[in-house]
Write a protein that holds these residues in place. Sequence first.
Motif, PDB file in Angstrom:
ATOM      1  N   LEU A 134       0.706  -1.344  -0.016  1.00  0.00           N
ATOM      2  CA  LEU A 134      -0.080  -0.007  -0.167  1.00  0.00           C
ATOM      3  C   LEU A 134       0.756   1.267  -0.117  1.00  0.00           C
ATOM      4  O   LEU A 134       0.302   2.277   0.404  1.00  0.00           O
ATOM      5  CB  LEU A 134      -1.030   0.074   1.237  1.00  0.00           C
ATOM      6  N   THR A 135       2.273   0.943  -0.416  1.00  0.00           N
ATOM      7  CA  THR A 135       3.042   2.214  -0.392  1.00  0.00           C
ATOM      8  C   THR A 135       2.656   3.172  -1.373  1.00  0.00           C
ATOM      9  O   THR A 135       2.446   2.924  -2.679  1.00  0.00           O
ATOM     10  CB  THR A 135       4.561   1.856  -0.481  1.00  0.00           C
ATOM     11  N   ALA A 136       2.648   4.531  -1.004  1.00  0.00           N
ATOM     12  CA  ALA A 136       2.450   5.614  -2.156  1.00  0.00           C
ATOM     13  C   ALA A 136       2.839   6.941  -1.542  1.00  0.00           C
ATOM     14  O   ALA A 136       3.038   6.912  -0.259  1.00  0.00           O
ATOM     15  CB  ALA A 136       0.785   5.634  -2.418  1.00  0.00           C
ATOM     16  N   HIS A 137       2.687   8.069  -2.168  1.00  0.00           N
ATOM     17  CA  HIS A 137       2.978   9.268  -1.808  1.00  0.00           C
ATOM     18  C   HIS A 137       2.006   9.936  -1.210  1.00  0.00           C
ATOM     19  O   HIS A 137       0.868  10.578  -1.920  1.00  0.00           O
ATOM     20  CB  HIS A 137       3.930  10.046  -2.913  1.00  0.00           C
ATOM     21  N   GLY A 138       1.892  10.464   0.000  1.00  0.00           N
ATOM     22  CA  GLY A 138       1.098  11.338   0.720  1.00  0.00           C
ATOM     23  C   GLY A 138      -0.216  10.555   1.139  1.00  0.00           C
ATOM     24  O   GLY A 138      -0.459   9.555   0.341  1.00  0.00           O
ATOM     25  N   PRO A 139      -0.851  11.081   1.825  1.00  0.00           N
ATOM     26  CA  PRO A 139      -2.382  10.546   2.038  1.00  0.00           C
ATOM     27  C   PRO A 139      -3.152  10.266   0.937  1.00  0.00           C
ATOM     28  O   PRO A 139      -3.762   9.484   0.937  1.00  0.00           O
ATOM     29  CB  PRO A 139      -2.885  11.442   3.337  1.00  0.00           C
ATOM     30  N   GLU A 140      -3.137  11.299   0.005  1.00  0.00           N
ATOM     31  CA  GLU A 140      -4.149  11.205  -1.025  1.00  0.00           C
ATOM     32  C   GLU A 140      -3.738   9.747  -2.167  1.00  0.00           C
ATOM     33  O   GLU A 140      -4.437   9.241  -2.209  1.00  0.00           O
ATOM     34  CB  GLU A 140      -4.169  12.357  -2.058  1.00  0.00           C
TER      35      GLU A 140
END
Length: 408
Positions: A134-140
């Motif tokens: 679930l890694t991604a940049h920022g909460p959005e």
Amino acid sequence: MSEFHGSASRGSTPGPNRTPPPATREKGLRQRLAELRGPDVPAKALDARALAALAANPGCARRAILDGAGVDKARLASALGAPSGFGQSQFALTRGNAFEAKVKADGGAELLRLAHARLDPGAEPPEGAAVPDLTAHGPEGRTARTSLALREATQAGGWALLDHPMLALDVAGSLAFLEPDAVVVHPDGSWSVVEIKSFPMLDGSADPAKVGAAARQAAVYVLALEDVAARLDPAPVVRHRILLVCPKDFSNLPAACAVDVRKQRAVTARQLTRLTRIEEIAETLPEGTCFAPDRGAEELTAAVAAVPATYAPECLSACELAFHCRERSREEGAVTRLGRPLRAELGGLTTVEDVLAAARGEQGDPDDPAVAALRRAAALRAEALASAQARGDTASAHAAHREVAPCP
């Protein structure tokens, strides 16, 4: 200023008007909230625990705007001179993190086993369950990645474990990003929330008050999951029985039970709809209002006082500003500090002085049930005191008579 700009000669070229433009309230909500929070002050994320507490007191505009703006209420309370002891200790946080890591070890095998046993015993055993990244940049970005992972896991038709997914929920016009401990996708495509707590489960049961708090927190996650599910076609079922995982007895071994959160979900959904929209509260604040903790205590006190609060004794266990609000409530003589049930019984009598005046017959409508009850109570009190005084006078007279009576 206007005279200065109007003093140019007839033949001269008028210079630029340096009068600042009038302040406008038509600003984007995000910019307005950043101004309230303070320049260069990072926003404090609104977690499910704070959201559940906010939903429990929807009439408090002060908490709504502070949480919506991402103000660190603990730092604000300290700056106001009323620091709060609300919150978990560092020891409890460390212990909780260690227990959660143990439960999720080996790809969440033990956690999935508990989910299978407590929530879905009729399904196939969770062997080889998917654990998507679930890694991604920022909460959005993390929210979008979570939504994609949920859709893929649902279509795959097997067990899946989402570790610390990111969900979004609209709260009075402001987007709150929420991070449950885990979400389990069942083989039938339904979803379940997992709450991992560090308080013990003794002989198969835990402290009811702590279980209730966990259920209210999990209900917020259920609402957020339902928003994700509603955007899929067909919409998956979000189960209303969540998995509560706690240490077994006095060990560090995990135990679990299913908790039905339908009641908490319904109450939270209803309370969230009652919240005044944050932009409406922001529009009522004076221009320049700022809650940055580096401002002076006098300025911060005025800024906080500009937003009405609804204090109740329950705030002491749910809000960092409770001590400050309690002190102001005492100064104002507000009856809310005596508890919500009593406040509801008193109707339009909002201060202690109003209550006493109504009881003495100095003000209030005699046909008002609250006023009539207060006057009846005052009359009974006066009657009881008079009777007690009469008995006391009689006893004193008898005692005096015995002291002066001659010996037989």
